[in-house]
Design a protein around this motif. Structure first.
Motif, PDB file in Angstrom:
ATOM      1  N   ALA A  78      23.238 -32.595   6.196  1.00  0.00           N
ATOM      2  CA  ALA A  78      22.245 -31.722   6.819  1.00  0.00           C
ATOM      3  C   ALA A  78      20.903 -31.826   6.114  1.00  0.00           C
ATOM      4  O   ALA A  78      19.852 -31.912   6.765  1.00  0.00           O
ATOM      5  CB  ALA A  78      22.738 -30.272   6.804  1.00  0.00           C
ATOM      6  N   TYR A  79      20.909 -31.821   4.791  1.00  0.00           N
ATOM      7  CA  TYR A  79      19.649 -31.909   4.058  1.00  0.00           C
ATOM      8  C   TYR A  79      18.956 -33.250   4.277  1.00  0.00           C
ATOM      9  O   TYR A  79      17.720 -33.320   4.342  1.00  0.00           O
ATOM     10  CB  TYR A  79      19.886 -31.655   2.568  1.00  0.00           C
ATOM     11  N   VAL A  80      19.744 -34.321   4.400  1.00  0.00           N
ATOM     12  CA  VAL A  80      19.160 -35.643   4.629  1.00  0.00           C
ATOM     13  C   VAL A  80      18.565 -35.731   6.034  1.00  0.00           C
ATOM     14  O   VAL A  80      17.420 -36.168   6.215  1.00  0.00           O
ATOM     15  CB  VAL A  80      20.218 -36.750   4.430  1.00  0.00           C
ATOM     16  N   THR A  81      19.342 -35.325   7.046  1.00  0.00           N
ATOM     17  CA  THR A  81      18.839 -35.427   8.415  1.00  0.00           C
ATOM     18  C   THR A  81      17.705 -34.443   8.658  1.00  0.00           C
ATOM     19  O   THR A  81      16.792 -34.726   9.449  1.00  0.00           O
ATOM     20  CB  THR A  81      19.959 -35.180   9.439  1.00  0.00           C
ATOM     21  N   ASN A  82      17.735 -33.305   7.985  1.00  0.00           N
ATOM     22  CA  ASN A  82      16.637 -32.339   8.115  1.00  0.00           C
ATOM     23  C   ASN A  82      15.346 -32.940   7.559  1.00  0.00           C
ATOM     24  O   ASN A  82      14.274 -32.825   8.167  1.00  0.00           O
ATOM     25  CB  ASN A  82      16.979 -31.058   7.363  1.00  0.00           C
ATOM     26  N   TRP A  83      15.446 -33.582   6.403  1.00  0.00           N
ATOM     27  CA  TRP A  83      14.264 -34.246   5.835  1.00  0.00           C
ATOM     28  C   TRP A  83      13.735 -35.301   6.800  1.00  0.00           C
ATOM     29  O   TRP A  83      12.527 -35.382   7.041  1.00  0.00           O
ATOM     30  CB  TRP A  83      14.623 -34.896   4.498  1.00  0.00           C
ATOM     31  N   HIS A  84      14.646 -36.103   7.353  1.00  0.00           N
ATOM     32  CA  HIS A  84      14.213 -37.192   8.229  1.00  0.00           C
ATOM     33  C   HIS A  84      13.522 -36.629   9.470  1.00  0.00           C
ATOM     34  O   HIS A  84      12.477 -37.164   9.894  1.00  0.00           O
ATOM     35  CB  HIS A  84      15.408 -38.057   8.639  1.00  0.00           C
ATOM     36  N   TYR A  85      14.068 -35.571  10.065  1.00  0.00           N
ATOM     37  CA  TYR A  85      13.463 -35.036  11.286  1.00  0.00           C
ATOM     38  C   TYR A  85      12.050 -34.539  11.025  1.00  0.00           C
ATOM     39  O   TYR A  85      11.110 -34.878  11.761  1.00  0.00           O
ATOM     40  CB  TYR A  85      14.313 -33.906  11.870  1.00  0.00           C
ATOM     41  N   TRP A  86      11.894 -33.746   9.962  1.00  0.00           N
ATOM     42  CA  TRP A  86      10.582 -33.135   9.734  1.00  0.00           C
ATOM     43  C   TRP A  86       9.566 -34.105   9.143  1.00  0.00           C
ATOM     44  O   TRP A  86       8.386 -34.080   9.498  1.00  0.00           O
ATOM     45  CB  TRP A  86      10.716 -31.909   8.836  1.00  0.00           C
ATOM     46  N   GLN A  87      10.006 -34.984   8.268  1.00  0.00           N
ATOM     47  CA  GLN A  87       9.052 -35.868   7.604  1.00  0.00           C
ATOM     48  C   GLN A  87       8.803 -37.176   8.355  1.00  0.00           C
ATOM     49  O   GLN A  87       7.703 -37.734   8.267  1.00  0.00           O
ATOM     50  CB  GLN A  87       9.535 -36.188   6.184  1.00  0.00           C
ATOM     51  N   GLU A  88       9.784 -37.627   9.099  1.00  0.00           N
ATOM     52  CA  GLU A  88       9.631 -38.905   9.785  1.00  0.00           C
ATOM     53  C   GLU A  88       9.421 -38.746  11.297  1.00  0.00           C
ATOM     54  O   GLU A  88       8.562 -39.403  11.874  1.00  0.00           O
ATOM     55  CB  GLU A  88      10.863 -39.783   9.528  1.00  0.00           C
ATOM     56  N   THR A  89      10.196 -37.888  11.937  1.00  0.00           N
ATOM     57  CA  THR A  89      10.060 -37.707  13.387  1.00  0.00           C
ATOM     58  C   THR A  89       8.864 -36.834  13.733  1.00  0.00           C
ATOM     59  O   THR A  89       8.017 -37.211  14.549  1.00  0.00           O
ATOM     60  CB  THR A  89      11.334 -37.096  13.986  1.00  0.00           C
ATOM     61  N   VAL A  90       8.779 -35.663  13.115  1.00  0.00           N
ATOM     62  CA  VAL A  90       7.708 -34.714  13.431  1.00  0.00           C
ATOM     63  C   VAL A  90       6.434 -35.059  12.674  1.00  0.00           C
ATOM     64  O   VAL A  90       5.361 -35.231  13.262  1.00  0.00           O
ATOM     65  CB  VAL A  90       8.139 -33.267  13.115  1.00  0.00           C
ATOM     66  N   GLY A  91       6.521 -35.190  11.347  1.00  0.00           N
ATOM     67  CA  GLY A  91       5.336 -35.505  10.545  1.00  0.00           C
ATOM     68  C   GLY A  91       4.262 -34.432  10.685  1.00  0.00           C
ATOM     69  O   GLY A  91       4.541 -33.257  10.922  1.00  0.00           O
ATOM     70  N   GLY A  92       3.002 -34.847  10.533  1.00  0.00           N
ATOM     71  CA  GLY A  92       1.891 -33.924  10.747  1.00  0.00           C
ATOM     72  C   GLY A  92       1.830 -32.785   9.761  1.00  0.00           C
ATOM     73  O   GLY A  92       1.564 -31.632  10.149  1.00  0.00           O
ATOM     74  N   GLU A  93       2.073 -33.054   8.502  1.00  0.00           N
ATOM     75  CA  GLU A  93       2.026 -32.002   7.484  1.00  0.00           C
ATOM     76  C   GLU A  93       0.717 -31.218   7.585  1.00  0.00           C
ATOM     77  O   GLU A  93      -0.368 -31.782   7.640  1.00  0.00           O
ATOM     78  CB  GLU A  93       2.145 -32.630   6.088  1.00  0.00           C
ATOM     79  N   GLY A  94       0.825 -29.897   7.630  1.00  0.00           N
ATOM     80  CA  GLY A  94      -0.349 -29.036   7.664  1.00  0.00           C
ATOM     81  C   GLY A  94      -0.917 -28.775   9.043  1.00  0.00           C
ATOM     82  O   GLY A  94      -1.892 -28.033   9.179  1.00  0.00           O
ATOM     83  N   THR A  95      -0.314 -29.359  10.098  1.00  0.00           N
ATOM     84  CA  THR A  95      -0.850 -29.180  11.443  1.00  0.00           C
ATOM     85  C   THR A  95      -0.233 -27.965  12.130  1.00  0.00           C
ATOM     86  O   THR A  95       0.850 -27.497  11.777  1.00  0.00           O
ATOM     87  CB  THR A  95      -0.581 -30.416  12.315  1.00  0.00           C
ATOM     88  N   ALA A  96      -0.933 -27.477  13.153  1.00  0.00           N
ATOM     89  CA  ALA A  96      -0.437 -26.351  13.937  1.00  0.00           C
ATOM     90  C   ALA A  96       0.835 -26.742  14.678  1.00  0.00           C
ATOM     91  O   ALA A  96       1.771 -25.934  14.808  1.00  0.00           O
ATOM     92  CB  ALA A  96      -1.510 -25.895  14.916  1.00  0.00           C
ATOM     93  N   ARG A  97       0.888 -27.975  15.176  1.00  0.00           N
ATOM     94  CA  ARG A  97       2.073 -28.441  15.902  1.00  0.00           C
ATOM     95  C   ARG A  97       3.321 -28.343  15.050  1.00  0.00           C
ATOM     96  O   ARG A  97       4.350 -27.799  15.468  1.00  0.00           O
ATOM     97  CB  ARG A  97       1.849 -29.887  16.358  1.00  0.00           C
ATOM     98  N   ARG A  98       3.235 -28.845  13.833  1.00  0.00           N
ATOM     99  CA  ARG A  98       4.393 -28.824  12.936  1.00  0.00           C
ATOM    100  C   ARG A  98       4.782 -27.390  12.579  1.00  0.00           C
ATOM    101  O   ARG A  98       5.967 -27.035  12.596  1.00  0.00           O
ATOM    102  CB  ARG A  98       4.064 -29.620  11.678  1.00  0.00           C
ATOM    103  N   ALA A  99       3.796 -26.564  12.261  1.00  0.00           N
ATOM    104  CA  ALA A  99       4.082 -25.177  11.886  1.00  0.00           C
ATOM    105  C   ALA A  99       4.776 -24.442  13.033  1.00  0.00           C
ATOM    106  O   ALA A  99       5.717 -23.667  12.809  1.00  0.00           O
ATOM    107  CB  ALA A  99       2.792 -24.459  11.486  1.00  0.00           C
ATOM    108  N   PHE A 100       4.308 -24.671  14.249  1.00  0.00           N
ATOM    109  CA  PHE A 100       4.910 -23.989  15.398  1.00  0.00           C
ATOM    110  C   PHE A 100       6.355 -24.422  15.596  1.00  0.00           C
ATOM    111  O   PHE A 100       7.232 -23.581  15.858  1.00  0.00           O
ATOM    112  CB  PHE A 100       4.095 -24.283  16.658  1.00  0.00           C
ATOM    113  N   LEU A 101       6.629 -25.713  15.477  1.00  0.00           N
ATOM    114  CA  LEU A 101       7.995 -26.198  15.650  1.00  0.00           C
ATOM    115  C   LEU A 101       8.912 -25.648  14.560  1.00  0.00           C
ATOM    116  O   LEU A 101      10.081 -25.337  14.823  1.00  0.00           O
ATOM    117  CB  LEU A 101       8.018 -27.726  15.652  1.00  0.00           C
TER     118      LEU A 101
END
Length: 384
Positions: A78-101
């Motif tokens: 879970a921790y590995v796939t969670n990292w991959h989803y947020w850092q690789e699939t979603v990305g956009g650190e600091g953006t409104a899009r990422r925060a909303f998701l």
């Protein structure tokens, strides 16, 4: 077992060139020992407990993350796939899009602890529901079990939350939200997209994160961006006096609206029953308006164009000199006038049936009052 590609992406990140290879995200921590390029310290936080593996080379780290070293727990996956989803699939650190998701699944944000990864993963299997105005958003795993951690999002009207999807018109193209948001259930144009008059009977299913944000933007323009700015402390609020002073042409007169009339304006237009935005603007800095700003999840940073248009009419009306008029009414008729005004102001005239003759806003009673007290289309009265 976690996808090999996710593990390789994570190992590549911490073994790459550069000085900033450490990972610390949502409870997953991987740090590289400075004494040797291929030696790592792996720390995994699980609901407040710490499982630590140290002295791992790249292959050892890979084996732990892939569940090949006696650590093949679903929690590690879970921790590995969670990292991959947020850092690789979603990305956009600091953006409104990422925060909303992240808000959609109650993940930690800058000013909010949120839920830990194992708890979120358990909830994502069933779907996590959040409300955004009249929208119900469900965040869930694409594959149900969440083996690869990829999320999908469903979107529908809050009043359809318990409806069968077969009974709803389903969409997968975010732009369809623009047409849905244009008219209310009676086919009337909706000039204010954040009015609580959104039509029902539709659903968007299987949206990606980007598609969800786009669809919400069509329903409620700029609400995600302003919500994020508010959380980040960068929301620029333009109060009434600032906004009114900028008006020109036929709207220049709104700056002449009396101070107390701006309170009445806010009570008329800017409450939850009329607009789902939470009013953050006041008369001016340090001079708050009397009406409550509302409880909506997204802020209103300035008087909108609809408010300004209405304010023009009220500013002209308030410039007139008050006069005293005398008209003859029975006590029941006076009470009926109050009921009529309340019914129109609360938008409930459509709810009053023809047989509801006890309601002062009943159509037959209104027509009777007009027949009795109007002459040539005007209320009979005398100016004093």
């Amino acid at each position: 077992m976690v996808a090999t590609g996710h593990v390789e992406e994570l190992v590549r990140r911490v073994t790459g060139d550069g000085d900033d290879n450490d990972i610390e995200f949502d409870g997953l921590r991987i740090t590289r020992d400075e004494s040797a390029d291929d030696e790592f310290t792996f720390t995994l936080a699980i609901d407040g407990e710490r499982v630590e593996r140290t002295g791992l080379d790249a292959d050892g780290l890979r084996a732990v993350l892939a569940g090949e070293a006696g650590e093949g727990d679903e929690t590690v996956d879970a921790y590995v796939t969670n990292w991959h989803y947020w850092q690789e699939t979603v990305g956009g650190e600091g953006t409104a899009r990422r925060a909303f998701l992240r808000w959609c699944e109650d993940a930690p944000l800058a000013d909010d602890d949120g839920a830990a990864v194992p708890a979120r993963y358990a909830d994502l299997r069933d779907g996590i529901d959040r409300e955004w105005g009249q929208l119900r958003i469900t965040a869930r795993f694409v594959d149900g079990d969440g083996l690869d951690g990829e999320r999908a999002y469903d979107l529908w009207h809050v009043d359809d939350a318990d409806a069968d999807l077969d009974d709803l018109e389903t969409y997968d193209e975010p732009r369809a939200a623009r047409e849905i948001a244009t008219y209310d259930e009676d086919g009337r144009y909706r000039p204010l997209k954040t009015a609580p008059t959104l039509d029902t009977g539709w659903a968007f299913t299987g949206l990606s994160g980007t598609e969800l944000v786009d669809a919400v933007g069509f329903f409620y323009p700029a609400t995600i961006a302003n919500w994020h700015r508010e959380r980040e402390g960068t929301l620029d609020v333009d109060h009434w006096s600032e906004t009114a002073s900028r008006q020109s042409g036929i709207y220049e007169v709104v700056s002449e609206l009396p101070r107390e009339a701006v309170d009445w304006l806010a009570e008329a237009c800017c409450v939850d029953s009329q607009c789902l935005r939470r009013r953050e603007w006041e008369y001016e800095e340090g001079d708050d308006l009397d009406p409550d700003g509302g409880d909506g999840p997204f802020p209103c940073r300035e008087p909108c164009s609809l408010v300004i248009a209405a304010a023009r009419k009220w500013a002209i009306a308030e410039s007139e000199t008050e006069r005293t008029y005398e008209l003859e009414l029975t006590p029941s008729e006076r009470n009926q006038l109050e009921e009529l005004i309340d019914a129109v102001a609360d938008d409930r005239t459509d709810e009053i049936r023809e047989a509801d003759v006890n309601d002062g806003a009943n159509r037959y009673r209104a027509r009777y009052l007009r027949a009795k007290r109007f002459a040539d289309g005007e209320l009979e009265m005398r100016e004093q």
